[in-house]
Design a protein around this motif. Structure first.
Motif, PDB file in Angstrom:
ATOM      1  N   TRP A 130     -55.057  12.250   7.292  1.00  0.00           N
ATOM      2  CA  TRP A 130     -55.275  11.338   6.181  1.00  0.00           C
ATOM      3  C   TRP A 130     -54.768  11.947   4.884  1.00  0.00           C
ATOM      4  CZ3 TRP A 130     -57.356   6.888   8.017  1.00  0.00           C
ATOM      5  CH2 TRP A 130     -58.153   6.963   9.161  1.00  0.00           C
ATOM      6  N   LYS A 136     -54.248  -5.816  -3.284  1.00  0.00           N
ATOM      7  CA  LYS A 136     -52.977  -5.518  -2.642  1.00  0.00           C
ATOM      8  C   LYS A 136     -52.743  -4.006  -2.605  1.00  0.00           C
ATOM      9  CE  LYS A 136     -49.396  -7.767  -4.174  1.00  0.00           C
ATOM     10  NZ  LYS A 136     -48.238  -8.092  -5.046  1.00  0.00           N
ATOM     11  N   GLU A 160     -54.899  -2.486   0.090  1.00  0.00           N
ATOM     12  CA  GLU A 160     -54.358  -2.735   1.422  1.00  0.00           C
ATOM     13  C   GLU A 160     -53.223  -1.773   1.748  1.00  0.00           C
ATOM     14  OE1 GLU A 160     -53.221  -6.794   1.294  1.00  0.00           O
ATOM     15  OE2 GLU A 160     -55.288  -7.560   1.344  1.00  0.00           O
ATOM     16  N   GLN A 161     -52.361  -1.533   0.765  1.00  0.00           N
ATOM     17  CA  GLN A 161     -51.234  -0.626   1.009  1.00  0.00           C
ATOM     18  C   GLN A 161     -51.702   0.827   1.096  1.00  0.00           C
ATOM     19  OE1 GLN A 161     -47.626  -1.267  -1.094  1.00  0.00           O
ATOM     20  NE2 GLN A 161     -47.778  -3.495  -1.016  1.00  0.00           N
ATOM     21  N   THR A 217     -54.557   1.719   2.405  1.00  0.00           N
ATOM     22  CA  THR A 217     -55.098   1.814   3.763  1.00  0.00           C
ATOM     23  C   THR A 217     -53.974   1.928   4.784  1.00  0.00           C
ATOM     24  OG1 THR A 217     -57.057   0.544   3.116  1.00  0.00           O
ATOM     25  CG2 THR A 217     -56.559   0.681   5.468  1.00  0.00           C
ATOM     26  N   SER A 218     -52.937   1.121   4.609  1.00  0.00           N
ATOM     27  CA  SER A 218     -51.784   1.199   5.518  1.00  0.00           C
ATOM     28  C   SER A 218     -51.104   2.558   5.448  1.00  0.00           C
ATOM     29  CB  SER A 218     -50.769   0.101   5.175  1.00  0.00           C
ATOM     30  OG  SER A 218     -51.326  -1.174   5.364  1.00  0.00           O
ATOM     31  N   GLY A 219     -51.153   3.184   4.277  1.00  0.00           N
ATOM     32  CA  GLY A 219     -50.554   4.503   4.101  1.00  0.00           C
ATOM     33  C   GLY A 219     -51.475   5.643   4.467  1.00  0.00           C
ATOM     34  N   ARG A 220     -52.618   5.308   5.107  1.00  0.00           N
ATOM     35  CA  ARG A 220     -53.595   6.307   5.576  1.00  0.00           C
ATOM     36  C   ARG A 220     -54.195   7.105   4.426  1.00  0.00           C
ATOM     37  NH1 ARG A 220     -54.046   6.396  10.699  1.00  0.00           N
ATOM     38  NH2 ARG A 220     -55.157   8.372  10.759  1.00  0.00           N
ATOM     39  N   ARG A 255     -57.474   7.681   2.189  1.00  0.00           N
ATOM     40  CA  ARG A 255     -58.918   7.459   2.170  1.00  0.00           C
ATOM     41  C   ARG A 255     -59.389   7.501   0.726  1.00  0.00           C
ATOM     42  NH1 ARG A 255     -61.449   8.601   7.202  1.00  0.00           N
ATOM     43  NH2 ARG A 255     -63.417   8.285   6.095  1.00  0.00           N
ATOM     44  N   ILE A 293     -47.235   4.692  -3.641  1.00  0.00           N
ATOM     45  CA  ILE A 293     -47.793   3.467  -3.060  1.00  0.00           C
ATOM     46  C   ILE A 293     -48.120   2.450  -4.153  1.00  0.00           C
ATOM     47  CG2 ILE A 293     -49.754   2.536  -1.780  1.00  0.00           C
ATOM     48  CD1 ILE A 293     -49.807   5.197  -0.205  1.00  0.00           C
ATOM     49  N   GLN A 341     -44.912   0.807  -5.276  1.00  0.00           N
ATOM     50  CA  GLN A 341     -44.477  -0.161  -4.267  1.00  0.00           C
ATOM     51  C   GLN A 341     -45.322  -1.428  -4.305  1.00  0.00           C
ATOM     52  OE1 GLN A 341     -44.817   2.191  -0.719  1.00  0.00           O
ATOM     53  NE2 GLN A 341     -42.824   3.197  -0.978  1.00  0.00           N
ATOM     54  N   SER A 342     -46.627  -1.249  -4.526  1.00  0.00           N
ATOM     55  CA  SER A 342     -47.524  -2.398  -4.587  1.00  0.00           C
ATOM     56  C   SER A 342     -47.194  -3.294  -5.773  1.00  0.00           C
ATOM     57  CB  SER A 342     -48.976  -1.923  -4.671  1.00  0.00           C
ATOM     58  OG  SER A 342     -49.863  -2.992  -4.868  1.00  0.00           O
TER      59      SER A 342
END
Length: 379
Positions: free
Chosen positions: A25, A334, A337-338, A340-343, A345, A372, A375-376
């Motif tokens: 993580w 958003k 979410e990204q 979380t997708s990028g691991r 925590r 991230i 990007q978001s």
């Protein structure tokens, strides 16, 4: 992008491989719970093996207990004789309450909105059982004002109970200022260090702290099943190493489970070897670098207007009143979410994203979150 400082540290950097979770993580969630080092598992396994072959006796347990008390006492600048290690958080809080006399006192002062829910709930129940009024300290987006306590504390105030680091907002409260006021009014000052001790420097003498409570699993000073308590001898007498009450029908006092002791001893050893001052400098520095990086992107980073109240937790978003409020802003949802997708925590509290740093975090964690976030925003 603002220049990001190197996070090289002769003391901290060699510890990066001690935390296996960081290989799975991008773990920036010390606001919820810290990580255990690999050596804690080895220490616990060693105690289990010794028990399996019957080579672990009571003297070994007492030696581990005393070692934990000494490590913790050094960490908070207390006397080891005033430190207890209890088998549960609830038992630790009951022990604090039992050691205090409440003659001619009729109220306690809390800031429930900034405290961990379980901590505030315990003292509210205690007040109700003992007929004590609960007086709530307020705060606003500017930070926590010590001056307000002057109106809340009077001759009937038994205790002021506050966190070192706010559960809801991640701020550092002005503990030394509160402690100075409580000393001047002869009021017991209890602090909850469950989210700070081991990360943020705590000096019970300098800060005027009369009692300190730390749930071991709150910031990874051990595992569930242990809690530390400091009570100044002026108020509570020299603290027994064990919980005061006894198991019915058993003459032996309670103590933390041996595996909890083993884990706590190893985590405390790692923090002691690094030094809390060095850990604080590292974690607070990374949190500030993340704030600046996200501010440059135009994200709503929270900064109390009162100086000195920023710590190792960076909060993003406009705070809601309720601590369990979800993210309301679509852009933050958003972003989450990204993450979380990028691991990554992180924590969500009061409708904000919270990023809590510790000794195992690196500059690359800040850079990953910034990437991230960019990007978001571009999506």
């Amino acid at each position: 992008m603002p220049a990001l400082m190197s996070d090289d540290s002769l003391l901290i950097r060699p510890l990066s491989d001690l935390f296996p979770a960081t290989s799975r993580w991008i773990y920036i969630d010390a606001a919820t719970s810290g990580l255990l080092p690999e050596t804690a598992r080895e220490r616990v396994a060693g105690v289990l093996e010794a028990q399996l072959v019957a080579s672990f006796g009571e003297n070994h347990a007492l030696s581990m207990l005393q070692s934990c008390r000494e490590f913790f006492a050094r960490m908070v600048h207390a006397a080891a004789a005033d430190v207890s290690l209890m088998p549960s958080s609830a038992g630790a809080l009951h022990a604090i309450a039992a050691r205090l006399a409440w003659p001619r006192r009729n109220n306690i002062v809390l800031c429930s909105a900034l405290s961990r829910p379980s901590f505030a709930a315990f003292w509210r129940r205690h007040a109700q059982r003992n007929g004590l009024e609960v007086r709530e300290a307020a705060f606003d987006c500017g930070g926590f004002q010590v001056a307000q306590l002057e109106k809340l504390i009077d001759a009937g105030t038994a205790m002021v109970a506050m966190p070192v680091v706010s559960h809801a907002r991640g701020w550092r409260l002005p503990v030394a200022g509160i402690g100075s006021l409580c000393r001047a009014r002869n009021v017991f000052f209890l602090v909850d260090g469950s989210a700070s001790v081991g990360i943020i420097r705590t000096d019970v003498v300098r800060d005027g702290v009369d009692g300190l409570f730390v749930a071991a699993d709150g910031n990874a000073l051990g595992i569930h099943g242990a809690a530390f308590v400091f009570v100044d001898e002026v108020w509570g007498g020299r603290a027994d190493p064990f919980l005061q009450h006894r198991i019915a029908g058993d003459s032996r006092p309670e103590m933390p489970h041996l595996l909890s002791l083993a884990a706590a001893q190893e985590v405390l050893r790692v923090c002691d070897g690094c030094g809390v001052a060095e850990i604080e400098h590292h974690a607070v520095g990374l949190a500030e670098q993340l704030r600046r990086a996200l501010e440059e992107l135009g994200m709503p980073v929270e900064r109390p207007r009162i100086s000195g109240q920023l710590g190792h937790v960076a909060a993003v978003g406009v705070a809601e009143t309720e601590v369990d409020a979800p993210l309301q802003d679509p852009g933050l949802r958003k972003f989450a979410e990204q993450l979380t997708s990028g691991r990554v925590r992180y924590a969500v509290r009061s409708g904000q994203l919270q990023f809590g740093f510790h000794l195992y975090n690196r500059l690359r964690d800040v850079m990953d979150v910034r990437r991230i976030a960019a990007q978001s925003l571009a999506a």
